[in-house]
Design a protein around this motif. Sequence first.
Motif, short mmCIF file in Angstrom:
data_model
loop_
_atom_site.label_atom_id
_atom_site.label_comp_id
_atom_site.label_asym_id
_atom_site.label_seq_id
_atom_site.Cartn_x
_atom_site.Cartn_y
_atom_site.Cartn_z
N LEU A 104 0.82 -1.03 0.01
CA LEU A 104 0.02 0.05 0.07
C LEU A 104 0.97 1.21 -0.07
CD1 LEU A 104 -2.78 -0.89 2.48
CD2 LEU A 104 -3.16 -0.66 0.07
N THR A 105 1.92 1.18 0.70
CA THR A 105 2.81 2.52 0.76
C THR A 105 3.53 2.70 -0.59
OG1 THR A 105 3.15 1.94 3.08
CG2 THR A 105 5.04 3.36 1.79
N PHE A 106 3.90 1.53 -1.25
CA PHE A 106 4.48 1.56 -2.80
C PHE A 106 3.36 2.26 -3.50
CE2 PHE A 106 5.27 -0.24 -6.92
CZ PHE A 106 6.77 0.31 -6.98
N TRP A 107 2.31 1.93 -3.33
CA TRP A 107 1.07 2.52 -4.40
C TRP A 107 0.49 3.70 -4.21
CZ3 TRP A 107 -1.35 -3.04 -3.84
CH2 TRP A 107 -0.86 -4.11 -4.56
N THR A 108 0.49 4.01 -2.86
CA THR A 108 -0.25 5.46 -2.47
C THR A 108 0.62 6.48 -2.02
OG1 THR A 108 -0.60 4.67 -0.25
CG2 THR A 108 -2.41 3.90 -1.99
N LEU A 109 1.92 6.25 -1.56
CA LEU A 109 2.60 7.17 -0.64
C LEU A 109 3.65 7.80 -1.65
CD1 LEU A 109 2.58 5.96 2.90
CD2 LEU A 109 1.01 7.78 1.86
N PRO A 110 4.12 9.16 -1.41
CA PRO A 110 5.32 9.70 -2.37
C PRO A 110 6.46 8.72 -2.26
CG PRO A 110 4.00 11.20 -0.92
CD PRO A 110 3.53 9.80 -0.54
N VAL A 111 7.37 8.66 -3.22
CA VAL A 111 8.54 7.91 -3.37
C VAL A 111 9.43 8.43 -2.30
CG1 VAL A 111 9.47 9.43 -5.08
CG2 VAL A 111 10.24 7.15 -4.50
N VAL A 112 9.32 9.80 -1.74
CA VAL A 112 10.33 10.17 -1.04
C VAL A 112 9.82 9.62 0.66
CG1 VAL A 112 10.79 12.46 -2.20
CG2 VAL A 112 8.93 12.27 -0.62
N ASP A 113 8.77 9.00 0.65
CA ASP A 113 8.80 8.43 2.10
C ASP A 113 8.94 6.97 1.96
OD1 ASP A 113 7.73 10.78 3.02
OD2 ASP A 113 5.64 10.23 2.45
N THR A 329 -5.93 8.30 3.20
CA THR A 329 -5.63 9.70 3.33
C THR A 329 -4.78 10.30 2.35
OG1 THR A 329 -6.11 9.64 5.65
CG2 THR A 329 -4.58 11.67 4.86
N ALA A 330 -3.74 9.47 1.70
CA ALA A 330 -2.90 9.77 0.72
C ALA A 330 -3.75 9.86 -0.53
CB ALA A 330 -1.73 8.53 0.67
N LEU A 331 -4.57 8.88 -0.75
CA LEU A 331 -5.49 9.03 -1.89
C LEU A 331 -6.61 10.13 -2.16
CD1 LEU A 331 -6.06 5.26 -2.48
CD2 LEU A 331 -4.60 6.72 -4.01
N TRP A 332 -7.24 10.44 -1.03
CA TRP A 332 -8.23 11.48 -1.03
C TRP A 332 -8.00 12.60 -0.21
CZ3 TRP A 332 -10.29 6.15 0.06
CH2 TRP A 332 -10.65 5.34 -1.22
N LEU A 342 -16.17 5.04 7.63
CA LEU A 342 -16.38 4.35 6.60
C LEU A 342 -14.84 3.33 6.27
CD1 LEU A 342 -18.02 3.16 4.09
CD2 LEU A 342 -17.12 4.91 2.65
N VAL A 343 -13.67 3.76 6.25
CA VAL A 343 -12.61 3.16 6.16
C VAL A 343 -12.39 2.29 7.30
CG1 VAL A 343 -9.99 3.34 6.23
CG2 VAL A 343 -11.19 5.14 4.99
N MET A 344 -12.79 2.48 8.66
CA MET A 344 -13.01 1.54 9.79
C MET A 344 -13.77 0.44 9.38
SD MET A 344 -10.68 2.81 11.98
CE MET A 344 -9.80 3.42 10.45
N ALA A 345 -14.96 0.65 8.89
CA ALA A 345 -15.91 -0.32 8.70
C ALA A 345 -15.55 -1.39 7.68
CB ALA A 345 -17.31 0.41 8.12
#
Length: 699
Positions: A104-113, A329-332, A342-345
């Motif tokens: 998920l980190t690879f797909w959604t978060l900036p490469v700097v992270d 949060t990274a996506l939206w 909703l995410v918790m659900a």
Amino acid sequence: MTSTDTQMARPAPTGRSAAFRPDIEGLRAVAIGLVLVYHAGVRQLPGGFVGVDVFFVISGFLITGLLIRELERDGRVSLRRFYARRAKRLLPAAGLVLVVTSALTFWTLPVVDWRAFGWDVVGAALYVVNWVLAGRSVDYLAEDVGASPVQHFWSLAVEEQFYIVWPLLLVLVGWLVRRSRRLRVRPVMVAGILLIAVPSFFWSVHYSAASPDAAFFVTTTRLWELGIGAFVAIGATQWGRLPRALATVLGWAGLAAVVLSGFLLTSEVTWPGSAALLPTLGTAAVIVAGFVHGNRGPARLLAWRPAVWVGALSYSLYLWHWPLIVAATALWGELGGKRGLLVMAVAVVPAYLSHRFVENPIRFSGGVARSEGLALSIGANFSLVGVAAGLALVLAVPSAPAAGGSASGAAAIEDPGTTTAGPGTLASLAEVEAIVPAPVDAPEDLPAGYADGCDVDVTEDELVVCEYGDLDGEVTVAVVGDSKVYQWQSALDAVAEEQGWRLVYVIKSACPFSTALPMAGEDLNDSCVAWNEEALETVADLQPDLLLTSQRTPTAPASTEDLQDRTREAMEDGLVERWEQLAGLGIPVAVLLDNPSPDIDVYECVAENLQSLEECAFDRETGIAESAALTQRAAAERVDTARVVDLTEHVCPAEVCVPVIGDVLVYRQGSHLTDTYVRSLTPVLARELVPLVEELAGA
């Protein structure tokens, strides 16, 4: 967060000391509910973080009870059996979550992270991530690192470290009891826990006030919470004798304390100091009350079947919910309470699937149960898978391009012939061939002094003096201020060595050298106040030929009565007062004007827009207005012995500030300049500073 073998037994209608406790499963449901709603961003529950403290007490109770019963039954504790149970119960699900989190980190978060978070995953797999996060929380240079997708593993790390220490303590207790027939297990255990829990509590109170960000994560401030649960377990043979009326009142009062903590406490409360007594003692009260049969306390409510089901799933829910929150949060962007819930659900789905198809099959496998070696091997292999997932994320970071001799930096501005377009303009971005340092490496592109420990942390008031340049030089220049003056160290040292100057650095992050009220977030930075006074005394004793300073903060409160009313005038007055104090000591001041401040994370933007660098430009006038430059210049105009060194034209030569000049990345975290770009400005700084030193210092 974790279940134990006492909870693995099938439900029993009677017997409270060792049998399944459905009320404790229900208490787990309350704890995980507090955490999930809090992390969902529901503002009505600002203290939902106390759910973790509830888990700590429950874990301390269950693990201690398990070990004490084994010690009383067998006369000793089998460490191999204990760790085998923990390994098969906890590590498979954790390893799976870490693999998915890395993806998920690879797909959604900036490469700097990726690099920082990849190492976080490794730390989580090895259950030391709480110490990693504690170090980052007080690292001013890590201010732009977002919430780690495995941040929630900090509490699991605390528990795992507890699981290492506690059984060893029981082994010692068993040895003492065997050595002396007069000693009994439970009284000796009380003494042992007191030796750990009492110092931990007082340390928690102290450290939470002194360094709250770090105190939240470290194990030493949390052991007393697990110790409360341990005390409850030690007294298990006595709690059933409590009067029913007392147990009823105790149980409801405890549950009320836990729930009210979630509504009444906020993130502004010093945590986990003495305020943590409310939810932890409340949890202990609920567990104690549950030992008494037939009372009308909360045990029946907590034993409600849906609550027990959620409690059994709490470990999986805890593992899965946070990575999904970070990815969403990274996506939206900011989710808000509704989307957070909703995410918790949604998190219930992977939590249930991993619980059903990973945790329970391994946990209840007959073959695994019969072989402690196999259980340990399975757990170790899942941990290694987690380590591998984190390392894969680190290795996925693109390699930095070779610098060669192409990085001209400020030379592109000094020599327009190096570019066909206007130097430092939007058009010049089309000619960028390589970027040095690579955006992903920008946070580490620092002056050498950071590795030497010369920068005092935001929360510390210790004063550190470091010397560079020509240590035998006849001219002494004191460099005093925050990280914005310290970012110039490489260029300053080069100039000093050439000119024969001795440089004396006195630096503290986020702390301007001023009499104005310094702030740390929403609060007064008391450590900065203390550091300022000691820094002034140090400079007075040093009697330098010149004091060079700069800062990031442009404003300050006018008084302590309203710390949120911050103005440039208040900071300007504070600078004037400080510089006039120096003038009275015969020490002139040179002010390196703060560079334009971007409204974006430039290095992160560049990493995501390598083919469209213009996306990472920002307005020059806005950048100057957001910096401390206007305040510094106004203050310098009021002090006869103060001069200004303005390198703005060499950092942002056009109306729009570009992220890359002469193939060199200009910015790292926040508004700080990369060390590579600062070094490229060495000749410019020399031209500005050398005549100034000769004028003011009479060199």
